[in-house]
Motif scaffolding. Structure first.
Motif, PDB file in Angstrom:
ATOM      1  N   ASN A 190      40.358 -20.715 -15.119  1.00 54.87           N
ATOM      2  CA  ASN A 190      39.123 -20.853 -14.744  1.00 54.87           C
ATOM      3  C   ASN A 190      38.372 -19.817 -15.168  1.00 54.87           C
ATOM      4  O   ASN A 190      38.870 -18.627 -14.831  1.00 54.87           O
ATOM      5  CB  ASN A 190      39.274 -20.722 -12.962  1.00 54.87           C
ATOM      6  CG  ASN A 190      40.141 -21.798 -12.342  1.00 54.87           C
ATOM      7  OD1 ASN A 190      40.125 -23.221 -12.688  1.00 54.87           O
ATOM      8  ND2 ASN A 190      41.008 -21.412 -11.629  1.00 54.87           N
ATOM      9  N   LEU A 191      37.484 -20.249 -15.962  1.00 58.46           N
ATOM     10  CA  LEU A 191      36.719 -19.285 -16.629  1.00 58.46           C
ATOM     11  C   LEU A 191      35.441 -18.565 -15.931  1.00 58.46           C
ATOM     12  O   LEU A 191      34.929 -19.099 -14.982  1.00 58.46           O
ATOM     13  CB  LEU A 191      36.033 -19.871 -17.843  1.00 58.46           C
ATOM     14  CG  LEU A 191      36.724 -20.397 -18.915  1.00 58.46           C
ATOM     15  CD1 LEU A 191      35.864 -21.026 -20.082  1.00 58.46           C
ATOM     16  CD2 LEU A 191      37.759 -19.502 -19.432  1.00 58.46           C
TER      17      LEU A 191
ATOM     18  N   THR B  14      32.198 -17.635 -20.884  1.00 53.99           N
ATOM     19  CA  THR B  14      32.341 -18.563 -21.721  1.00 53.99           C
ATOM     20  C   THR B  14      33.212 -18.043 -23.134  1.00 53.99           C
ATOM     21  O   THR B  14      33.163 -16.793 -23.178  1.00 53.99           O
ATOM     22  CB  THR B  14      30.974 -19.176 -22.611  1.00 53.99           C
ATOM     23  OG1 THR B  14      30.138 -19.403 -21.631  1.00 53.99           O
ATOM     24  CG2 THR B  14      31.129 -19.827 -23.871  1.00 53.99           C
TER      25      THR B  14
ATOM     26  N   VAL C 217      41.438 -25.743 -19.446  1.00 59.97           N
ATOM     27  CA  VAL C 217      40.471 -24.720 -19.398  1.00 59.97           C
ATOM     28  C   VAL C 217      39.291 -25.355 -18.365  1.00 59.97           C
ATOM     29  O   VAL C 217      38.735 -26.419 -18.643  1.00 59.97           O
ATOM     30  CB  VAL C 217      39.781 -24.272 -20.880  1.00 59.97           C
ATOM     31  CG1 VAL C 217      38.441 -23.423 -20.662  1.00 59.97           C
ATOM     32  CG2 VAL C 217      40.852 -23.829 -21.998  1.00 59.97           C
ATOM     33  N   ASP C 218      38.898 -24.486 -17.406  1.00 62.13           N
ATOM     34  CA  ASP C 218      37.860 -25.120 -16.465  1.00 62.13           C
ATOM     35  C   ASP C 218      36.644 -24.334 -16.368  1.00 62.13           C
ATOM     36  O   ASP C 218      36.842 -23.261 -16.016  1.00 62.13           O
ATOM     37  CB  ASP C 218      38.652 -25.231 -15.155  1.00 62.13           C
ATOM     38  CG  ASP C 218      37.829 -26.094 -14.006  1.00 62.13           C
ATOM     39  OD1 ASP C 218      36.498 -25.905 -13.921  1.00 62.13           O
ATOM     40  OD2 ASP C 218      38.622 -26.422 -13.309  1.00 62.13           O
ATOM     41  N   GLY C 219      35.554 -24.874 -16.617  1.00 59.25           N
ATOM     42  CA  GLY C 219      34.465 -23.842 -16.517  1.00 59.25           C
ATOM     43  C   GLY C 219      33.579 -24.001 -15.214  1.00 59.25           C
ATOM     44  O   GLY C 219      32.602 -23.106 -14.817  1.00 59.25           O
ATOM     45  N   GLN C 220      34.401 -24.551 -14.502  1.00 60.01           N
ATOM     46  CA  GLN C 220      34.008 -24.462 -12.868  1.00 60.01           C
ATOM     47  C   GLN C 220      32.457 -25.006 -12.428  1.00 60.01           C
ATOM     48  O   GLN C 220      31.865 -24.577 -11.856  1.00 60.01           O
ATOM     49  CB  GLN C 220      34.186 -23.132 -12.383  1.00 60.01           C
ATOM     50  CG  GLN C 220      35.651 -22.501 -12.657  1.00 60.01           C
ATOM     51  CD  GLN C 220      35.954 -21.351 -11.937  1.00 60.01           C
ATOM     52  OE1 GLN C 220      35.992 -21.306 -10.753  1.00 60.01           O
ATOM     53  NE2 GLN C 220      35.776 -20.406 -12.772  1.00 60.01           N
TER      54      GLN C 220
ATOM     55  N   ARG D 135      29.408 -23.053 -19.888  1.00 58.84           N
ATOM     56  CA  ARG D 135      29.958 -23.740 -21.207  1.00 58.84           C
ATOM     57  C   ARG D 135      31.532 -23.270 -21.208  1.00 58.84           C
ATOM     58  O   ARG D 135      31.655 -22.103 -21.197  1.00 58.84           O
ATOM     59  CB  ARG D 135      29.409 -23.423 -22.320  1.00 58.84           C
ATOM     60  CG  ARG D 135      29.822 -24.133 -23.523  1.00 58.84           C
ATOM     61  CD  ARG D 135      29.268 -23.672 -24.839  1.00 58.84           C
ATOM     62  NE  ARG D 135      27.787 -24.436 -24.973  1.00 58.84           N
ATOM     63  CZ  ARG D 135      26.559 -23.877 -25.196  1.00 58.84           C
ATOM     64  NH1 ARG D 135      26.483 -22.639 -25.768  1.00 58.84           N
ATOM     65  NH2 ARG D 135      25.724 -24.683 -25.287  1.00 58.84           N
ATOM     66  N   CYS D 136      32.522 -23.924 -21.387  1.00 57.31           N
ATOM     67  CA  CYS D 136      33.751 -23.679 -21.873  1.00 57.31           C
ATOM     68  C   CYS D 136      34.027 -23.024 -23.202  1.00 57.31           C
ATOM     69  O   CYS D 136      34.435 -21.711 -23.183  1.00 57.31           O
ATOM     70  CB  CYS D 136      34.917 -24.686 -21.579  1.00 57.31           C
ATOM     71  SG  CYS D 136      34.856 -25.238 -20.104  1.00 57.31           S
TER      72      CYS D 136
ATOM     73  N   ILE E 214      39.843 -29.694 -21.303  1.00 57.18           N
ATOM     74  CA  ILE E 214      38.666 -29.038 -21.245  1.00 57.18           C
ATOM     75  C   ILE E 214      37.754 -29.693 -19.839  1.00 57.18           C
ATOM     76  O   ILE E 214      37.470 -31.120 -20.304  1.00 57.18           O
ATOM     77  CB  ILE E 214      37.839 -28.743 -22.287  1.00 57.18           C
ATOM     78  CG1 ILE E 214      38.763 -28.232 -23.466  1.00 57.18           C
ATOM     79  CG2 ILE E 214      36.623 -27.981 -22.065  1.00 57.18           C
ATOM     80  CD1 ILE E 214      37.867 -28.074 -24.809  1.00 57.18           C
TER      81      ILE E 214
ATOM     82  N   GLY F 138      32.883 -28.117 -17.444  1.00 58.75           N
ATOM     83  CA  GLY F 138      31.865 -27.267 -18.425  1.00 58.75           C
ATOM     84  C   GLY F 138      30.412 -27.623 -17.845  1.00 58.75           C
ATOM     85  O   GLY F 138      30.142 -28.662 -17.528  1.00 58.75           O
TER      86      GLY F 138
ATOM     87  N   GLY G  95      31.524 -28.677 -22.418  1.00 59.51           N
ATOM     88  CA  GLY G  95      33.029 -28.513 -22.906  1.00 59.51           C
ATOM     89  C   GLY G  95      32.736 -27.479 -24.084  1.00 59.51           C
ATOM     90  O   GLY G  95      33.506 -26.513 -23.921  1.00 59.51           O
TER      91      GLY G  95
END
Length: 140
Positions: free
Chosen positions: A73-74, A77, A99-102, A106-107, A122, A125, A139
């Motif tokens: 969980n980012l 970026t 990969v999660d941009g929540q 942006r991921c 991905i 994002g 994403g």
């Protein structure tokens, strides 16, 4: 005159190939794994970074960042800057490494056409502040 230009072009191309070969030979592998000790420079599994952006920040052209399976969980970026970096999941199976941009950021931000992302799911994002004013590419 033609032979001189051809020879000059050959020498220039040879120099670029030599520089690229030397840099490739010096390429570094970085690791990301929540079970790692999070000890810079993250160059082995035991010292792996806990977050992908932290390892990518140290990478340069030709380097690879290996990411252990899990969900990341980012909080910021993953920005490749202008380097041709490869970020790969260790398993190669996108279902294993997420990969999660929540829905906030942006991921991945790749600015080099030679940069790559391999083996990830991905999701979520968001790119509200894209470079050109358009919100796209959440994403990647």
């Amino acid at each position: 005159m033609h032979k001189r230009r051809t020879r000059s072009l050959f020498l220039i191309c040879s120099a670029f190939v030599a520089i690229f070969a030397v840099h490739t030979a010096l390429a570094i592998d970085f690791y990301v794994d929540p079970a790692g000790s999070n000890t810079a420079p993250y160059t082995n599994q035991a010292m792996a970074a806990h977050s992908i952006p932290v390892a990518v920040d140290l990478a340069e052209t030709g380097d690879t960042v290996w990411v252990a399976p899990g969900t990341y969980n980012l909080s910021r970026t993953i920005d490749y800057r202008f380097f041709a970096i490869t970020v790969r999941s260790q398993s190669g199976n996108p279902a294993d490494t997420i990969v999660d941009g929540q829905n906030v950021l942006r991921c991945f931000h790749l600015r080099s056409s030679f940069a790559s992302v391999m083996g990830f799911t991905i999701r979520n994002g968001n790119a509200p502040d894209s470079d050109n004013g358009y919100a796209y590419g959440g994403g990647v």
